[in-house]
Design a protein around this motif. Structure first.
Motif, PDB file in Angstrom:
ATOM      1  N   CYS A  96       0.826  -1.209   0.000  1.00 49.96           N
ATOM      2  CA  CYS A  96       0.000   0.000   0.000  1.00 49.96           C
ATOM      3  C   CYS A  96       0.859   1.257   0.000  1.00 49.96           C
ATOM      4  N   PHE A  97       1.920   1.247   0.816  1.00 52.88           N
ATOM      5  CA  PHE A  97       2.793   2.409   0.889  1.00 52.88           C
ATOM      6  C   PHE A  97       3.470   2.673  -0.447  1.00 52.88           C
ATOM      7  N   ILE A  98       4.014   1.624  -1.056  1.00 49.02           N
ATOM      8  CA  ILE A  98       4.729   1.787  -2.328  1.00 49.02           C
ATOM      9  C   ILE A  98       3.778   2.255  -3.427  1.00 49.02           C
ATOM     10  N   SER A  99       2.629   1.598  -3.536  1.00 50.67           N
ATOM     11  CA  SER A  99       1.685   1.943  -4.604  1.00 50.67           C
ATOM     12  C   SER A  99       1.137   3.350  -4.418  1.00 50.67           C
ATOM     13  N   ASN A 100       0.850   3.746  -3.176  1.00 46.80           N
ATOM     14  CA  ASN A 100       0.351   5.101  -2.918  1.00 46.80           C
ATOM     15  C   ASN A 100       1.423   6.155  -3.208  1.00 46.80           C
ATOM     16  N   PHE A 101       2.662   5.836  -2.836  1.00 48.44           N
ATOM     17  CA  PHE A 101       3.764   6.778  -3.080  1.00 48.44           C
ATOM     18  C   PHE A 101       3.976   6.989  -4.578  1.00 48.44           C
ATOM     19  N   VAL A 102       4.061   5.893  -5.328  1.00 47.47           N
ATOM     20  CA  VAL A 102       4.278   5.990  -6.774  1.00 47.47           C
ATOM     21  C   VAL A 102       3.088   6.683  -7.444  1.00 47.47           C
ATOM     22  N   GLY A 103       1.869   6.293  -7.042  1.00 46.62           N
ATOM     23  CA  GLY A 103       0.683   6.917  -7.614  1.00 46.62           C
ATOM     24  C   GLY A 103       0.631   8.401  -7.346  1.00 46.62           C
ATOM     25  N   ASN A 104       1.010   8.805  -6.147  1.00 46.69           N
ATOM     26  CA  ASN A 104       0.996  10.224  -5.783  1.00 46.69           C
ATOM     27  C   ASN A 104       2.008  11.012  -6.607  1.00 46.69           C
ATOM     28  N   GLN A 105       3.194  10.421  -6.842  1.00 47.16           N
ATOM     29  CA  GLN A 105       4.208  11.096  -7.649  1.00 47.16           C
ATOM     30  C   GLN A 105       3.736  11.290  -9.079  1.00 47.16           C
ATOM     31  N   ILE A 106       3.072  10.286  -9.637  1.00 48.59           N
ATOM     32  CA  ILE A 106       2.552  10.398 -11.001  1.00 48.59           C
ATOM     33  C   ILE A 106       1.423  11.421 -11.046  1.00 48.59           C
ATOM     34  N   LEU A 107       0.586  11.418 -10.021  1.00 43.44           N
ATOM     35  CA  LEU A 107      -0.532  12.359  -9.984  1.00 43.44           C
ATOM     36  C   LEU A 107      -0.040  13.798  -9.902  1.00 43.44           C
ATOM     37  N   LYS A 108       1.074  14.027  -9.221  1.00 38.99           N
ATOM     38  CA  LYS A 108       1.632  15.369  -9.130  1.00 38.99           C
ATOM     39  C   LYS A 108       2.143  15.853 -10.475  1.00 38.99           C
ATOM     40  N   GLY A 109       2.571  14.926 -11.308  1.00 34.49           N
ATOM     41  CA  GLY A 109       3.056  15.292 -12.628  1.00 34.49           C
ATOM     42  C   GLY A 109       4.552  15.494 -12.654  1.00 34.49           C
ATOM     43  N   SER A 110       5.094  15.521 -13.863  1.00 29.67           N
ATOM     44  CA  SER A 110       6.540  15.650 -14.048  1.00 29.67           C
ATOM     45  C   SER A 110       6.980  17.090 -14.292  1.00 29.67           C
ATOM     46  N   LYS A 111       6.026  18.003 -14.493  1.00 33.00           N
ATOM     47  CA  LYS A 111       6.366  19.385 -14.810  1.00 33.00           C
ATOM     48  C   LYS A 111       6.451  20.233 -13.545  1.00 33.00           C
ATOM     49  N   THR A 112       7.235  19.771 -12.579  1.00 31.09           N
ATOM     50  CA  THR A 112       7.408  20.541 -11.358  1.00 31.09           C
ATOM     51  C   THR A 112       8.251  21.783 -11.641  1.00 31.09           C
ATOM     52  N   ALA A 113       7.977  22.836 -10.904  1.00 28.90           N
ATOM     53  CA  ALA A 113       8.698  24.090 -11.108  1.00 28.90           C
ATOM     54  C   ALA A 113       8.685  24.874  -9.803  1.00 28.90           C
ATOM     55  N   TYR A 114       9.318  26.069  -9.829  1.00 38.18           N
ATOM     56  CA  TYR A 114       9.380  26.922  -8.654  1.00 38.18           C
ATOM     57  C   TYR A 114       8.793  28.290  -8.995  1.00 38.18           C
ATOM     58  N   LYS A 115       7.857  28.734  -8.189  1.00 37.79           N
ATOM     59  CA  LYS A 115       7.257  30.049  -8.394  1.00 37.79           C
ATOM     60  C   LYS A 115       7.893  31.041  -7.409  1.00 37.79           C
ATOM     61  N   PHE A 116       8.567  32.053  -7.957  1.00 40.83           N
ATOM     62  CA  PHE A 116       9.202  33.080  -7.145  1.00 40.83           C
ATOM     63  C   PHE A 116       8.276  34.290  -7.009  1.00 40.83           C
ATOM     64  N   THR A 117       8.161  34.789  -5.795  1.00 40.57           N
ATOM     65  CA  THR A 117       7.506  36.066  -5.528  1.00 40.57           C
ATOM     66  C   THR A 117       8.585  37.013  -5.016  1.00 40.57           C
TER      67      THR A 117
END
Length: 290
Positions: free
Chosen positions: A191-212
């Motif tokens: 459950c831990f592994i599948s939830n972790f992997v699923g969550n990473q995919i759900l977040k997407g690969s286009k992570t970025a940083y928003k500066f204010t």
């Protein structure tokens, strides 16, 4: 175009059902642990009675898909139904087409390996299905309903909590008299592994940083951002809440490879305050101005 996109999403859901059915057949059913959710209950029922997971999955997921149609989201319910039907058919075929040669049977030794493999595969299936507004049925439908009623609830945390019930049940189902903690530990690990992997995919690969950035040097910083990073920024006029001093606020989103260069630009300018936030996904694009 929309019709083609819709057909592609349904085809992907069917492909994910095929992958999950193969995952169950090859890595799970022979290794004495219940994976997760209501499909985990179906796995334990097959272990104890021989009643096929394919039939049990239909009995569970057909009414849940109907429930989701009226109380969650129609498209979500339809895709979940397609997944459940395809999964049941594929698993039944795998059971009756002599694929025992490719099954991973750890025979009670080093069972952690099929758990890790199956957990990763399942996480990929869960993540892709959720991104397509679908699910694998079972507790996924219940979790989606709970998060619909209470939007602040974390989907994967809720799924993990519901799956804990399966882990407790497996203490007794797989025990040869008494209580056996190993199946429960394997279930929790899965459950831990599948939830972790699923969550990473759900977040997407286009992570970025928003500066204010709050500064008195908006023009210079904007020029440096464009010259060095080939980025632009959005300027907003602002007034200090306490000092009433007039400032400019710059908003800019950069990728992780540009983070150090961006911080180096800001370090050149006094009277500049900034902070950044992690952005899980970015959408859209602007045409380059020549």
């Amino acid at each position: 175009m929309n019709k083609a996109k819709s057909l592609l999403s349904y085809a992907t859901v069917v492909a994910m059902a095929l992958l999950l059915a193969l995952n169950y057949h090859v890595f799970i059913v022979q290794n004495g642990f219940a994976p997760a959710g209501l499909n985990g209950i179906a796995t334990m029922i097959q272990y104890k009675t021989g009643f096929s997971i394919s039939y049990m999955s239909l009995l569970i997921n057909l009414p849940l898909s109907l429930f989701a149609y009226f109380f969650v989201h129609r498209s979500f319910a339809q895709k979940t139904l397609v997944f459940s039907l395809a999964y049941s058919v594929f698993f039944w075929l795998f059971q009756h087409t002599g694929l025992e040669l490719i099954q991973y049977n750890a025979q009670g030794h080093d069972t952690i390996y099929p758990v890790i493999i199956s957990g990763v595969v399942s996480g990929v299936v869960y993540g892709i299905c959720f991104r397509l507004n679908a699910s694998t049925g079972g507790t996924d439908v219940l979790s989606r309903y709970i998060t619909t009623v209470k939007p602040g609830t974390d989907f994967f945390v809720m799924t993990f909590v519901l799956n804990a019930v399966v882990a407790v049940a497996s203490l007794f189902v797989y025990a040869e008299g008494g209580v056996d903690y190993k199946p429960a530990a394997l279930c929790i690990t899965y459950c831990f592994i599948s939830n972790f992997v699923g969550n990473q995919i759900l977040k997407g690969s286009k992570t970025a940083y928003k500066f204010t950035i709050i500064t008195t040097h908006p023009e210079e910083i904007s020029q440096d951002i464009f010259r060095i990073l080939q980025h632009s920024a959005t300027r907003i006029h602002a007034v200090g809440g306490y000092s009433k001093a007039e400032k400019e606020v710059l908003l800019c989103v950069v990728n992780k490879h540009q983070l150090v260069d961006f911080q180096a630009i800001l370090a050149r300018y006094p009277d500049t305050f900034s902070f950044y936030e992690l952005v899980n996904e970015t959408y859209g694009n602007f045409a380059r101005v020549k």
